[in-house]
Motif scaffolding. Structure first.
Motif, short mmCIF file in Angstrom:
data_model
loop_
_atom_site.label_atom_id
_atom_site.label_comp_id
_atom_site.label_asym_id
_atom_site.label_seq_id
_atom_site.Cartn_x
_atom_site.Cartn_y
_atom_site.Cartn_z
N MET A 265 5.37 -36.60 -39.59
CA MET A 265 4.58 -37.78 -39.92
C MET A 265 5.17 -38.53 -41.11
SD MET A 265 2.06 -38.58 -37.97
CE MET A 265 2.97 -38.09 -36.53
N GLU B 103 -6.41 -36.14 -39.83
CA GLU B 103 -6.06 -35.29 -38.69
C GLU B 103 -4.55 -35.12 -38.50
OE1 GLU B 103 -8.25 -33.54 -36.88
OE2 GLU B 103 -9.78 -34.30 -38.25
N CYS C 6 -3.71 -35.99 -46.93
CA CYS C 6 -4.61 -35.18 -46.10
C CYS C 6 -4.17 -33.73 -46.01
CB CYS C 6 -4.75 -35.79 -44.71
SG CYS C 6 -3.25 -35.70 -43.69
N ALA D 25 -2.24 -37.37 -37.96
CA ALA D 25 -1.78 -38.17 -36.82
C ALA D 25 -1.23 -39.52 -37.26
CB ALA D 25 -2.92 -38.37 -35.84
N CYS D 26 -1.04 -39.71 -38.58
CA CYS D 26 -0.48 -40.96 -39.10
C CYS D 26 0.15 -40.65 -40.46
CB CYS D 26 -1.54 -42.05 -39.21
SG CYS D 26 -2.76 -41.79 -40.54
N SER D 27 0.63 -41.68 -41.13
CA SER D 27 1.20 -41.47 -42.47
C SER D 27 0.58 -42.41 -43.49
CB SER D 27 2.72 -41.67 -42.43
OG SER D 27 3.04 -43.00 -42.02
N THR D 28 -0.62 -42.91 -43.21
CA THR D 28 -1.24 -43.90 -44.10
C THR D 28 -1.80 -43.31 -45.39
OG1 THR D 28 -3.35 -43.76 -42.92
CG2 THR D 28 -1.80 -45.47 -42.19
N CYS D 29 -1.85 -42.00 -45.52
CA CYS D 29 -2.30 -41.38 -46.77
C CYS D 29 -1.10 -40.87 -47.58
CB CYS D 29 -3.31 -40.26 -46.51
SG CYS D 29 -2.65 -38.86 -45.59
N ALA E 96 -5.96 -43.52 -41.98
CA ALA E 96 -6.43 -44.11 -40.73
C ALA E 96 -6.85 -43.09 -39.69
CB ALA E 96 -5.35 -45.03 -40.15
N CYS E 97 -6.21 -41.92 -39.68
CA CYS E 97 -6.53 -40.90 -38.67
C CYS E 97 -7.66 -39.98 -39.11
CB CYS E 97 -5.29 -40.10 -38.30
SG CYS E 97 -4.74 -38.95 -39.59
N GLY E 98 -8.22 -40.21 -40.28
CA GLY E 98 -9.31 -39.37 -40.77
C GLY E 98 -8.86 -38.01 -41.25
#
Length: 84
Positions: free
Chosen positions: A66, A38, A81, A40-44, A34-36
């Motif tokens: 994260m 960067e 990421c 800034a999230c944990s969706t990957c 979600a953060c591309g």
């Protein structure tokens, strides 16, 4: 490299220097990011076998922070990421 998604093995080419998140997106493998990428999230969030996890470079503190937010966290969890 081979991705294992819901019991299916998917062989893909992973150019050197690309992150796992980028490789997934390049090969239409669903991995949110979600953060591309960067950090800034944990969706990957991805889970590795213990053998493969042991071969990865050490996590940075920012990745650890994260990962604390990731659903289904395991001892072999990493963020796609951050893995090249």
């Amino acid at each position: 490299m081979t991705w294992h998604v819901e019991g299916e093995a998917i062989a893909v080419t992973a150019p050197e220097g690309k992150t796992l998140l980028e490789v997934a997106h390049d090969n239409d493998i669903e991995l949110e990011g979600a953060c591309g990428g960067e950090l800034a999230c944990s969706t990957c969030h991805v889970v590795f076998t213990p053998e493969l996890y042991a071969r990865l470079p050490a996590k940075k503190e920012e990745e650890e922070d994260m990962l604390d937010l990731a659903w289904g966290l395991t001892e072999t969890s990493r963020l796609g990421c951050q893995i090249k």
